[in-house]
Write a protein that holds these residues in place. Structure first.
Motif, PDB file in Angstrom:
ATOM      1  N   UNK A 196     148.212 122.263 -10.831  1.00 30.73           N
ATOM      2  CA  UNK A 196     147.617 121.216 -11.672  1.00 30.73           C
ATOM      3  C   UNK A 196     147.238 121.774 -13.037  1.00 30.73           C
ATOM      4  N   UNK A 197     146.634 122.941 -13.048  1.00 30.00           N
ATOM      5  CA  UNK A 197     146.227 123.551 -14.312  1.00 30.00           C
ATOM      6  C   UNK A 197     147.429 123.931 -15.159  1.00 30.00           C
ATOM      7  N   UNK A 198     148.509 124.363 -14.537  1.00 30.48           N
ATOM      8  CA  UNK A 198     149.726 124.709 -15.274  1.00 30.48           C
ATOM      9  C   UNK A 198     150.302 123.478 -15.971  1.00 30.48           C
ATOM     10  N   UNK A 199     150.354 122.360 -15.272  1.00 29.42           N
ATOM     11  CA  UNK A 199     150.856 121.112 -15.861  1.00 29.42           C
ATOM     12  C   UNK A 199     149.970 120.702 -17.033  1.00 29.42           C
ATOM     13  N   UNK A 200     148.668 120.742 -16.831  1.00 34.21           N
ATOM     14  CA  UNK A 200     147.739 120.372 -17.894  1.00 34.21           C
ATOM     15  C   UNK A 200     147.895 121.290 -19.101  1.00 34.21           C
ATOM     16  N   UNK A 201     148.080 122.575 -18.857  1.00 31.61           N
ATOM     17  CA  UNK A 201     148.256 123.542 -19.938  1.00 31.61           C
ATOM     18  C   UNK A 201     149.512 123.226 -20.749  1.00 31.61           C
ATOM     19  N   UNK A 202     150.601 122.883 -20.055  1.00 32.74           N
ATOM     20  CA  UNK A 202     151.846 122.527 -20.740  1.00 32.74           C
ATOM     21  C   UNK A 202     151.668 121.257 -21.574  1.00 32.74           C
ATOM     22  N   UNK A 203     150.999 120.257 -21.017  1.00 32.47           N
ATOM     23  CA  UNK A 203     150.781 119.001 -21.742  1.00 32.47           C
ATOM     24  C   UNK A 203     149.921 119.246 -22.978  1.00 32.47           C
ATOM     25  N   UNK A 204     148.837 119.993 -22.821  1.00 30.82           N
ATOM     26  CA  UNK A 204     147.958 120.279 -23.958  1.00 30.82           C
ATOM     27  C   UNK A 204     148.691 121.038 -25.056  1.00 30.82           C
ATOM     28  N   UNK A 205     149.502 122.007 -24.668  1.00 34.17           N
ATOM     29  CA  UNK A 205     150.226 122.806 -25.650  1.00 34.17           C
ATOM     30  C   UNK A 205     151.212 121.943 -26.437  1.00 34.17           C
ATOM     31  N   UNK A 206     151.961 121.096 -25.752  1.00 36.72           N
ATOM     32  CA  UNK A 206     152.902 120.218 -26.444  1.00 36.72           C
ATOM     33  C   UNK A 206     152.143 119.254 -27.360  1.00 36.72           C
ATOM     34  N   UNK A 207     151.038 118.704 -26.878  1.00 39.20           N
ATOM     35  CA  UNK A 207     150.251 117.784 -27.686  1.00 39.20           C
ATOM     36  C   UNK A 207     149.681 118.496 -28.909  1.00 39.20           C
ATOM     37  N   UNK A 208     149.173 119.682 -28.708  1.00 41.69           N
ATOM     38  CA  UNK A 208     148.562 120.448 -29.796  1.00 41.69           C
ATOM     39  C   UNK A 208     149.559 120.680 -30.925  1.00 41.69           C
ATOM     40  N   UNK A 209     150.798 121.003 -30.571  1.00 41.28           N
ATOM     41  CA  UNK A 209     151.787 121.303 -31.598  1.00 41.28           C
ATOM     42  C   UNK A 209     152.410 120.047 -32.211  1.00 41.28           C
ATOM     43  N   UNK A 210     152.348 118.920 -31.515  1.00 45.59           N
ATOM     44  CA  UNK A 210     153.004 117.703 -32.009  1.00 45.59           C
ATOM     45  C   UNK A 210     152.042 116.600 -32.417  1.00 45.59           C
ATOM     46  N   UNK A 211     150.755 116.847 -32.349  1.00 44.96           N
ATOM     47  CA  UNK A 211     149.768 115.795 -32.632  1.00 44.96           C
ATOM     48  C   UNK A 211     149.867 115.285 -34.064  1.00 44.96           C
ATOM     49  N   UNK A 212     150.240 116.143 -34.998  1.00 45.37           N
ATOM     50  CA  UNK A 212     150.312 115.699 -36.395  1.00 45.37           C
ATOM     51  C   UNK A 212     151.463 114.722 -36.625  1.00 45.37           C
ATOM     52  N   UNK A 213     152.459 114.687 -35.722  1.00 49.66           N
ATOM     53  CA  UNK A 213     153.581 113.759 -35.846  1.00 49.66           C
ATOM     54  C   UNK A 213     153.296 112.416 -35.171  1.00 49.66           C
ATOM     55  N   UNK A 214     152.327 112.399 -34.284  1.00 47.35           N
ATOM     56  CA  UNK A 214     152.022 111.189 -33.509  1.00 47.35           C
ATOM     57  C   UNK A 214     151.025 110.347 -34.286  1.00 47.35           C
ATOM     58  N   UNK A 215     151.286 109.047 -34.333  1.00 45.54           N
ATOM     59  CA  UNK A 215     150.347 108.133 -34.979  1.00 45.54           C
ATOM     60  C   UNK A 215     149.083 108.054 -34.126  1.00 45.54           C
ATOM     61  N   UNK A 216     148.175 107.197 -34.508  1.00 47.35           N
ATOM     62  CA  UNK A 216     146.936 107.030 -33.751  1.00 47.35           C
ATOM     63  C   UNK A 216     147.227 106.370 -32.415  1.00 47.35           C
ATOM     64  N   UNK A 217     147.431 107.172 -31.396  1.00 49.59           N
ATOM     65  CA  UNK A 217     147.753 106.688 -30.054  1.00 49.59           C
ATOM     66  C   UNK A 217     146.845 107.366 -29.044  1.00 49.59           C
TER      67      UNK A 217
END
Length: 123
Positions: A70-91
Motif C-alpha cells: 500500500x505504501x509503495x503504491x501511495x509513494x508512486x502516486x505522490x511522486x507522479x503527482x509531485x512532478x506533474x502538478x504544475x501541468x494539472x489544472x485545479x482538480x
C-alpha cells in the motif's frame, strides 16, 4: 544557487495539495467530473474550488493486504503527482484500487499511474 532551490520548492508535495477530510473525499466520490480507468487503478477527478490541484488516495487493505505494498503504491502516486502538478489544472483527484495487485510488478503500477495523469493533463 537560488534558482535550484526554487525549482525544488516548486516540485514539492505540501499539505495544501492533499485531500485530508472525509468530506473532501466524499465531494469527489459523489460528483466526479471524470472517472479514469486502468486495469488495476481508477481515479475520480473533479474541478477544485481551491487554487491548486489536490490528491487523495483510498487504498484499502482488502485490495492490497500488506502495508508495504500500500505504501509503495501511495509513494508512486505522490511522486507522479509531485512532478506533474504544475501541468494539472485545479482538480481534486482521488485514486482507488479496483483489483488486487497481488501479481502486478512495480513498473506496471507506475505505467498505470502515469497513464491516468496523462489523461488528466489532456483535458
Amino acid at each position: 544557487m537560488p534558482k535550484s532551490v526554487s525549482a525544488i520548492h516548486a516540485a514539492s508535495f505540501t499539505k495544501e495539495q492533499r485531500l485530508l477530510t472525509p468530506a473532501a473525499f466524499r465531494e469527489v466520490f459523489d460528483a466526479p467530473e471524470r472517472k479514469l480507468h486502468q486495469t488495476h487503478l481508477m481515479a475520480f477527478v473533479k474541478p477544485s474550488a481551491y487554487g491548486k490541484p489536490r490528491i487523495g488516495m483510498a487504498i484499502t487493505k482488502r485490495k492490497v493486504p500488506t502495508a508495504v505494498a500500500r505504501n509503495l503504491i501511495k509513494r508512486h502516486i505522490r511522486e507522479q503527482f509531485r512532478t506533474k502538478a504544475f501541468k494539472i489544472e485545479n482538480k481534486d483527484i482521488v485514486f482507488i484500487v479496483k483489483k488486487s495487485l497481488k501479481d502486478v510488478n512495480s513498473e506496471e503500477i507506475k505505467n498505470q499511474i502515469s497513464n491516468i495523469f496523462k489523461k488528466i493533463e489532456k483535458k
